[in-house]
Each structure stands twice: as structure tokens, then as C-alpha cells.
Design a protein around this motif. Structure first.
Motif, PDB file in Angstrom:
ATOM      1  N   ARG A 196      12.140  39.382  27.020  1.00  0.00           N
ATOM      2  CA  ARG A 196      11.370  39.953  27.825  1.00  0.00           C
ATOM      3  C   ARG A 196       9.592  39.322  27.634  1.00  0.00           C
ATOM      4  O   ARG A 196       9.526  38.936  26.653  1.00  0.00           O
ATOM      5  N   ASP A 235      -0.249  42.509  32.267  1.00  0.00           N
ATOM      6  CA  ASP A 235       0.479  43.849  31.761  1.00  0.00           C
ATOM      7  C   ASP A 235       0.213  44.921  32.883  1.00  0.00           C
ATOM      8  O   ASP A 235       1.227  45.502  33.090  1.00  0.00           O
ATOM      9  N   ASN A 238       3.298  43.873  35.395  1.00  0.00           N
ATOM     10  CA  ASN A 238       4.429  44.095  35.062  1.00  0.00           C
ATOM     11  C   ASN A 238       4.798  45.734  35.211  1.00  0.00           C
ATOM     12  O   ASN A 238       6.056  46.275  35.097  1.00  0.00           O
ATOM     13  N   ILE A 241       5.421  46.271  38.652  1.00  0.00           N
ATOM     14  CA  ILE A 241       6.931  45.861  39.116  1.00  0.00           C
ATOM     15  C   ILE A 241       7.951  46.487  38.482  1.00  0.00           C
ATOM     16  O   ILE A 241       9.111  46.885  38.862  1.00  0.00           O
ATOM     17  N   ALA A 242       7.835  46.850  36.839  1.00  0.00           N
ATOM     18  CA  ALA A 242       9.062  47.681  36.485  1.00  0.00           C
ATOM     19  C   ALA A 242       9.114  49.131  36.938  1.00  0.00           C
ATOM     20  O   ALA A 242      10.333  49.618  37.186  1.00  0.00           O
ATOM     21  N   PRO A 247      12.520  46.911  35.376  1.00  0.00           N
ATOM     22  CA  PRO A 247      12.111  45.916  34.370  1.00  0.00           C
ATOM     23  C   PRO A 247      12.648  44.576  34.384  1.00  0.00           C
ATOM     24  O   PRO A 247      11.997  43.607  33.880  1.00  0.00           O
ATOM     25  N   GLU A 250      10.193  41.749  35.750  1.00  0.00           N
ATOM     26  CA  GLU A 250       8.713  41.497  35.449  1.00  0.00           C
ATOM     27  C   GLU A 250       8.724  40.021  35.087  1.00  0.00           C
ATOM     28  O   GLU A 250       9.580  39.346  35.154  1.00  0.00           O
TER      29      GLU A 250
END
Length: 359
Positions: A196, A235, A238, A241-242, A247, A250
Motif C-alpha cells: 500500500r 495524501d 489518495n 481516489i479511495a 483503495p 490509490e
């Protein structure tokens, strides 16, 4: 404090420092390797043309004085098993690295050898199974001759079981639209490790104190450094996007590591990167890496992408990189982005535009 000269610090992970060794002061501590040594390492990459014959067993035409016949050739997975069964082999285990495992039809490529991904069905397991190789002919308790990589040949005895110490490590991009989904029967035979995005890695790469990075507000957003901006930008992207796509879509922190906080001077010394160069580097990384990824993720969702870029709510003072496309006559405005290379804009516009994206 410790006596580093006479008693170098011990560690289980990371790097050891021994200042008494001027030529090689740094070393890694010994790590316990649980698989038998020595290890043979094999690399391969799956793709659309990769097949069962590449991984397990293929038949290739061979012209001899008696005519043409199909000669069996071992693929890398079968060859790993044959390697460990070879009494002349120096290896005790084989590790196969497969890059882009979902770029090919993995279930078809493994075929019946998918079973041997399960250690219970290998030699030494609870239910060891013999190798099922229907392509081979057997006579007097052994198979016909099989060619192996490197010019070796061998045969397989009837009842041969798959050796235990063959390991497969694979990588995949789970959101690649061109890839073939991994079916559950194959996926459950692997231990899955998700890589991740990790902002801590980015902060360490840029020597940032994460506790000192401010939250962007209307009062301080114009004071962010290029590295604070890059950290906050990843940050914010993401999180968006999540929330909108999931997720798994990302962006990885590695996309921003080309933006260097330090540079090597002509005399070999390390010096901090000049601020304007860092901004240019961040903008170029945006143009070449980050924005193409966003375009791919938001394909068919232009309004979501424009919201992400604050196209309709630019900062009040000065220019802004992202605008709507307008006809030359100025009479037609389309709800699509005007093409732009952010790294080619004035430095003030670069700063203002990328900083604004952190909000």
C-alpha cells in the motif's frame, strides 16, 4: 551511549556500523533463512503469449535422421522439480520469481500444476500426489527423455512426487485493465501481501518531520515547501481516489521518489536541492507520471477529474495551470481540460497550482 569502537552495536534488522573498519564500516546482520541452502533463483514474466509449455511442459519438433518427432521440453516450474530430484544438483531449493502474474492467463499457464502450489500435495506433505504428465509416454517405469534448460536431459519415473522446496514469489497490479483476473482457486494458494502507499516512506526519503507538516488552510497554503506539497498532494489524491474509486486504485509513494531533496555536486559532495529545481522536478513528475495515472483512473469520469483539480475553484490571485478548453474565437467553451505541461509554466504558477491541489 555505547562504545562503538570496541563494541559495535548489535542489531537484528537494518545496517550494522563498525567505525573501526574504515574500508567497509557498514554491513548487514546475518538473517535466518528458513529454506534450504543453496538456492537456485529463476526469473520470468507472464504475458499474453506465455503458456503452459513455458512454465510446465511443451513439445517442440525435432528433426532427426529417422524423421520429425515432438520432443518434450521442461518449463521452468517442472524444471525446478527436476533440479531438486537430480542427484548431481548443487541446489537444495528453487525460488521462482514471476513478474506480472496476471498479465497472462495464469490458471491456464499452471494447468494441473496449480495443485502443486499447495504444499500438502508435495513430497513430505499430508497427501503427496504423483506428477500427472499426460503428454509423456512411459516405458519400463520411466518417461521418455525430457530436455531441460542448459542442454540437460532427464526422465521422470512413474510415481514421481513434486519436491517440497520449490517456492514461487509473484507480483501483480490488481487494477491493470489489460490483465486477466486471477481466479480464486489459484489466488487462495498464495499468501497475499499488499504493498500500500506509505507516506512515512516518502517523509523519510525527503527527511521531513511529519509532525511539523502543516494542514493546508487559506492562510498557510502558499508557504508550503515543494516536499511538504508533494507529501500532502499524494495524501489528498489518495483519499479522493479511495473514496470515489476504491483503495486499490490509490497512487504509490514511489511515483514521487524521483523528486530529490538532495543533489550530488561536481566535487562529489551532497547538497540540498535548490527550491526552484525541486518545484520543477515535482511539476515534471506530475506531468510524466502522476497525471497520466489520474487520467487512466478517471477515464470516462471527466467531471470527477476536474473536481479533483479544482478547475472550477482556482486560487484567487495569479494564474492557474488547469483551465477549461476554449475555442480560439473564445465563443465555445468545452467541459474538458485544456492541455498543459505544468513543468513548462512560470515557477510562480507551478507553485500556486500544485500547492492549491493539497487543499
Amino acid at each position: 551511549m555505547f562504545d562503538a569502537l570496541n563494541n559495535p552495536p548489535e542489531a537484528q534488522r537494518g545496517i550494522l556500523l563498525d567505525i573501526a573498519d574504515a574500508e567497509a564500516p557498514f554491513s548487514r546482520p546475518d538473517q535466518v533463512i528458513t529454506i534450504p541452502q543453496p538456492v537456485k533463483v529463476v526469473w520470468t514474466t507472464f504475458h499474453q503469449s506465455y503458456g503452459y509449455e513455458d512454465l510446465v511442459l511443451g513439445l517442440r519438433p525435432e528433426i532427426t535422421a529417422a524423421g520429425t518427432r515432438l520432443q518434450p521440453w521442461a518449463g521452468i516450474f517442472l524444471d525446478a522439480a527436476l533440479e531438486l530430484a537430480d542427484p548431481e544438483s548443487e541446489y537444495e531449493s528453487v525460488v521462482i520469481f514471476i513478474d506480472e502474474i496476471n498479465r497472462g492467463n495464469a490458471a491456464r499457464i499452471f494447468g494441473e500444476f496449480m495443485t502443486f502450489l499447495d504444499f500438502d500435495y508435495r513430497d513430505g506433505g499430508s497427501v503427496p500426489l504423483p506428477l500427472p504428465l499426460r503428454q509423456l509416454t512411459y516405458e519400463d517405469g520411466k518417461s521418455e527423455e525430457i530436455r531441460r534448460p542448459g542442454g540437460k536431459t532427464t526422465t521422470i519415473p512413474e510415481g514421481f512426487t513434486f519436491p517440497r522446496h520449490v517456492y514461487i514469489v509473484s507480483t501483480m497490479n490488481s487494477v491493470d485493465r489489460a490483465a486477466v483476473p486471477i481466479d480464486s482457486a489459484l489466488a487462495r494458494r498464495f499468501d497475499r501481501i499488499e504493498m500500500r502507499p506509505d507516506l512515512d516512506v516518502l517523509a523519510e526519503h525527503w527527511s521531513l518531520d511529519e509532525t511539523a507538516i502543516p494542514t493546508p488552510t487559506e492562510h498557510n497554503w502558499e508557504t508550503l515547501s515543494p516536499f511538504e506539497t508533494g507529501y500532502l498532494l499524494l495524501d489528498r489524491l489518495n483519499v479522493a481516489i479511495a473514496s470515489g474509486l476504491g483503495p486499490e486504485f490509490e497512487l504509490g509513494h514511489g511515483l514521487l521518489t524521483p523528486v530529490l531533496a538532495n543533489k550530488t555536486a561536481a566535487d562529489g559532495t551532497t547538497q540540498p536541492t535548490e527550491e526552484k529545481d525541486a518545484w520543477r522536478s515535482l511539476a515534471k513528475t506530475w506531468d510524466d507520471v502522476i497525471f497520466p495515472q489520474l487520467e487512466d483512473r478517471y477515464s470516462g469520469r471527466p467531471e470527477q477529474l476536474m473536481d479533483l483539480l479544482h478547475v472550477d475553484t482556482p486560487p484567487a490571485p495569479g494564474g492557474y495551470a488547469w483551465t477549461l478548453r476554449t475555442a480560439k474565437g473564445g465563443t465555445v467553451e468545452a467541459r474538458t481540460l485544456a492541455p498543459v505541461r505544468v513543468s513548462e509554466l512560470e515557477i510562480d504558477v507551478i507553485k500556486r497550482s500544485i500547492r492549491w491541489l493539497t487543499r
